[in-house]
Design a protein around this motif. Structure first.
Motif, PDB file in Angstrom:
ATOM      1  N   HIS A 188     -21.929  10.656  -3.779  1.00  0.00           N
ATOM      2  CA  HIS A 188     -22.856  11.472  -4.572  1.00  0.00           C
ATOM      3  C   HIS A 188     -22.912  11.054  -6.032  1.00  0.00           C
ATOM      4  N   LYS A 189     -22.402   9.894  -6.376  1.00  0.00           N
ATOM      5  CA  LYS A 189     -22.216   9.618  -7.795  1.00  0.00           C
ATOM      6  C   LYS A 189     -23.519   9.599  -8.591  1.00  0.00           C
ATOM      7  N   GLU A 190     -24.630   9.344  -7.915  1.00  0.00           N
ATOM      8  CA  GLU A 190     -25.902   9.343  -8.653  1.00  0.00           C
ATOM      9  C   GLU A 190     -26.368  10.755  -8.985  1.00  0.00           C
ATOM     10  N   LYS A 191     -25.811  11.755  -8.278  1.00  0.00           N
ATOM     11  CA  LYS A 191     -26.238  13.136  -8.521  1.00  0.00           C
ATOM     12  C   LYS A 191     -25.233  13.915  -9.361  1.00  0.00           C
ATOM     13  N   LEU A 192     -24.028  13.414  -9.449  1.00  0.00           N
ATOM     14  CA  LEU A 192     -23.000  14.123 -10.219  1.00  0.00           C
ATOM     15  C   LEU A 192     -23.093  13.727 -11.678  1.00  0.00           C
ATOM     16  N   VAL A 193     -22.647  14.630 -12.542  1.00  0.00           N
ATOM     17  CA  VAL A 193     -22.594  14.327 -13.965  1.00  0.00           C
ATOM     18  C   VAL A 193     -21.129  14.026 -14.317  1.00  0.00           C
ATOM     19  N   PHE A 194     -20.930  12.927 -14.994  1.00  0.00           N
ATOM     20  CA  PHE A 194     -19.563  12.521 -15.330  1.00  0.00           C
ATOM     21  C   PHE A 194     -19.250  12.820 -16.791  1.00  0.00           C
ATOM     22  N   PRO A 195     -18.010  13.073 -17.166  1.00  0.00           N
ATOM     23  CA  PRO A 195     -16.884  13.212 -16.263  1.00  0.00           C
ATOM     24  C   PRO A 195     -17.077  14.381 -15.302  1.00  0.00           C
ATOM     25  N   PHE A 196     -16.737  14.127 -14.070  1.00  0.00           N
ATOM     26  CA  PHE A 196     -16.875  15.127 -13.018  1.00  0.00           C
ATOM     27  C   PHE A 196     -15.556  15.886 -12.917  1.00  0.00           C
ATOM     28  N   ARG A 197     -15.655  17.190 -13.105  1.00  0.00           N
ATOM     29  CA  ARG A 197     -14.435  18.017 -13.048  1.00  0.00           C
ATOM     30  C   ARG A 197     -14.572  18.958 -11.883  1.00  0.00           C
ATOM     31  N   ARG A 198     -13.776  18.726 -10.851  1.00  0.00           N
ATOM     32  CA  ARG A 198     -13.921  19.580  -9.680  1.00  0.00           C
ATOM     33  C   ARG A 198     -12.576  20.159  -9.247  1.00  0.00           C
ATOM     34  N   TYR A 199     -12.668  21.304  -8.574  1.00  0.00           N
ATOM     35  CA  TYR A 199     -11.458  21.802  -7.899  1.00  0.00           C
ATOM     36  C   TYR A 199     -11.758  21.997  -6.429  1.00  0.00           C
ATOM     37  N   GLN A 200     -10.708  22.027  -5.647  1.00  0.00           N
ATOM     38  CA  GLN A 200     -10.829  22.114  -4.211  1.00  0.00           C
ATOM     39  C   GLN A 200      -9.608  22.860  -3.699  1.00  0.00           C
TER      40      GLN A 200
END
Length: 448
Positions: free
Chosen positions: A98-110
RNA sequence: GUGGCUUUAGCUCAAUGGCAGAGCGCCUGACUGUGGCUCAGGAGGUUGCGGGUUCGAAACCCGUAAGCCACCCCA
């Protein structure tokens, strides 16, 4: 018909209601704090293709594969899927996809379950929750992200009330640089890191022995390494000392020291007191992909649990899935390990077996519609409650409330309905009060 | 995957090769408008499973499974 034993498989933990509520409260705290620091939730499937999971060279014995119980003629019951054993590999695939749709830096939790084909032991499960945060950069990622990981963790553990803990921080560049400067050959450095990492568990003598026998280091060098890593002076003194060492002539070592200084300063500014974090040159993390900062967290009262939260910086998250360089830093809380052990130890206190705060008792079934209306009013006011629908005397109903540790009981029969006044019993104090429905609802929302 | 220890009631554990028990918990009643406390009563076991030795096995032997712990690895 034969009774099937209801015991769950070992390593697949299962909690009683009051324990589950504590566990869920922990998840709530973790989620809220992750979001408080601007990490966004994602969830990836429990299964990945086998080739995705093994891409990082994972131990295949640890991975549970998916197979169907039956297969038709000419079909194989095997599938190409397996259960994920951590959340980092799925993240890598997700980010690459999904890197073309994510905004970086990408900060996610899971926050998800993972599965490991291990022999279970205390604090080691085959099905467990991991709670991960990662910050992923495109091309590069600022060093202060490394300081944020311990800061988030510190807030969470403090709020959870798990007792005193220490977040230990180190830097693998620093170690590698030091070993290089000592003359340890490049292909022995990883092995050296891994062996020294066992120091706390097996002790100095055995580590030296192993470094000499297996890694084939000179005994004098092994001794120097252990003197170096066992240095436990406070953060600032240690940083000053490191910067004064002759090993500073090694570029990697110097960079590691520099990074560690920046991260330590950041951690402090983000509100972590010096009592709760330390620079510990002993920790290295077994995982090969960590390149810079590494973390481990120890509970002072329960060292036998090992690290309850670890992570680190990696240069390239998704090299197996994309050519683009995606550096990141992340940390993972082993929630099952912490929560289950601390519930058993009584550190995390269990409370009621139900979320219900009020039990609406039924004295006179001909007034059932009134009881239901009472429940509805309570719920509208945000008060969790339930109505006792079964046959039973007041005594039985109060006993039910008592055993589930429900805070209040509403008691109303012919007299109360005639007067338009309900009776509210506080199960903890035994105190009873009467009032209109609105007044009673109000009373249940106040503390006490 | 390797090694050590363990397995008896829901839980914690007793029982010298000779009637399988206790405490806690659970259920019922005392108590048909008031829980906790108390008292009285009750239910609950192929002693993990399969075989062997023995007049007799929960106990001894063999096998097997599961659990715990350590290694490995890791949260």
């Amino acid at each position: 018909m034969a009774i099937i034993t209801p015991k769950p498989m070992s390593g697949f933990p299962e909690l009683l209601p009051e324990q589950q509520r504590v566990f869920n409260r922990c998840i709530d705290i973790i989620r809220r704090n992750f979001e408080l620091s601007g990490f966004t939730p994602i969830e990836t499937p429990s299964v990945e293709r086998k080739e995705v999971l093994t891409s990082k060279g994972a131990d295949e014995k640890e991975i549970y594969a998916l197979a169907r119980l039956f297969a038709g003629e000419g079909e194989s019951p095997d599938t190409e899927f397996a259960l994920h054993f951590d959340l980092t590999v799925p993240l890598a695939r997700y980010v690459a996809l999904h890197k073309e749709k994510l905004v970086f830096p990408f900060r996610r939790y899971q926050i998800q379950k993972v599965w490991r084909g291990e022999r279970p032991q205390k604090g080691r499960y085959r099905e467990l929750y991991q709670c991960d945060i990662d910050a992923i950069g495109r091309g590069s990622l600022g060093l202060l992200n490394d300081a944020e990981m311990p800061a988030v963790i510190h807030r969470i553990f403090t709020e959870m009330g798990i007792g005193d803990f220490v977040i230990r921080i180190n830097n693998r560049r620093l170690l590698q640089g030091f070993y290089h400067w000592l003359g340890v050959s490049a292909d022995h450095i990883a092995d050296t890191l891994r062996t020294v990492d066992k120091l706390e568990k097996i002790g100095r003598d055995k580590v030296v022995a192993e470094l000499v026998a297996r890694v084939q280091l000179d005994e004098a060098i092994a001794g120097q390494i252990l003197d170096f890593v066992a240095d436990d002076r406070p953060v600032d003194a240690l940083l000053t000392h490191l910067a004064s060492l002759p090993a500073m002539s090694d570029a990697l070592f110097a960079q590691g020291v520099d990074e560690l200084r920046t991260v330590a300063a950041g951690v402090r500014s983000l509100g972590v007191p010096d009592s709760d974090f330390t620079i510990d040159l002993r920790i290295a993390r077994g995982l090969g992909y960590y390149t810079g900062t590494v973390y481990e967290t120890k509970l002072l009262a329960h060292p036998e649990l090992g690290s309850i939260c670890s992570g680190g910086r990696y240069d390239d998250l998704a090299s197996y899935f994309t050519n683009e360089k995606l550096p990141g830093v992340g940390i993972s809380i082993g929630l099952s390990r912490i929560a289950i052990a601390l519930i058993e130890a009584g550190v995390l206190k269990t409370d009621a077996q139900t979320p219900s705060r009020v039990l609406v008792t039924v004295l006179d079934p001909s007034h059932m519609s009134d009881y239901l209306r009472i429940a509805s009013s309570l719920r509208t006011a945000g008060v969790a409650c339930e109505v006792y629908f079964e046959k039973g005397r007041v005594g039985d109903q109060l006993k039910y409330a008592d055993r589930k540790r429900i805070h209040f009981a509403i008691i109303a029969g012919e007299d109360e309905f005639a007067a338009g006044r309900l009776k509210l019993k506080n199960m903890r104090t035994g105190e009873e009060s009467t009032g209109s429905l609105d007044e009673i609802v109000n009373l249940t929302t106040s503390d006490r």
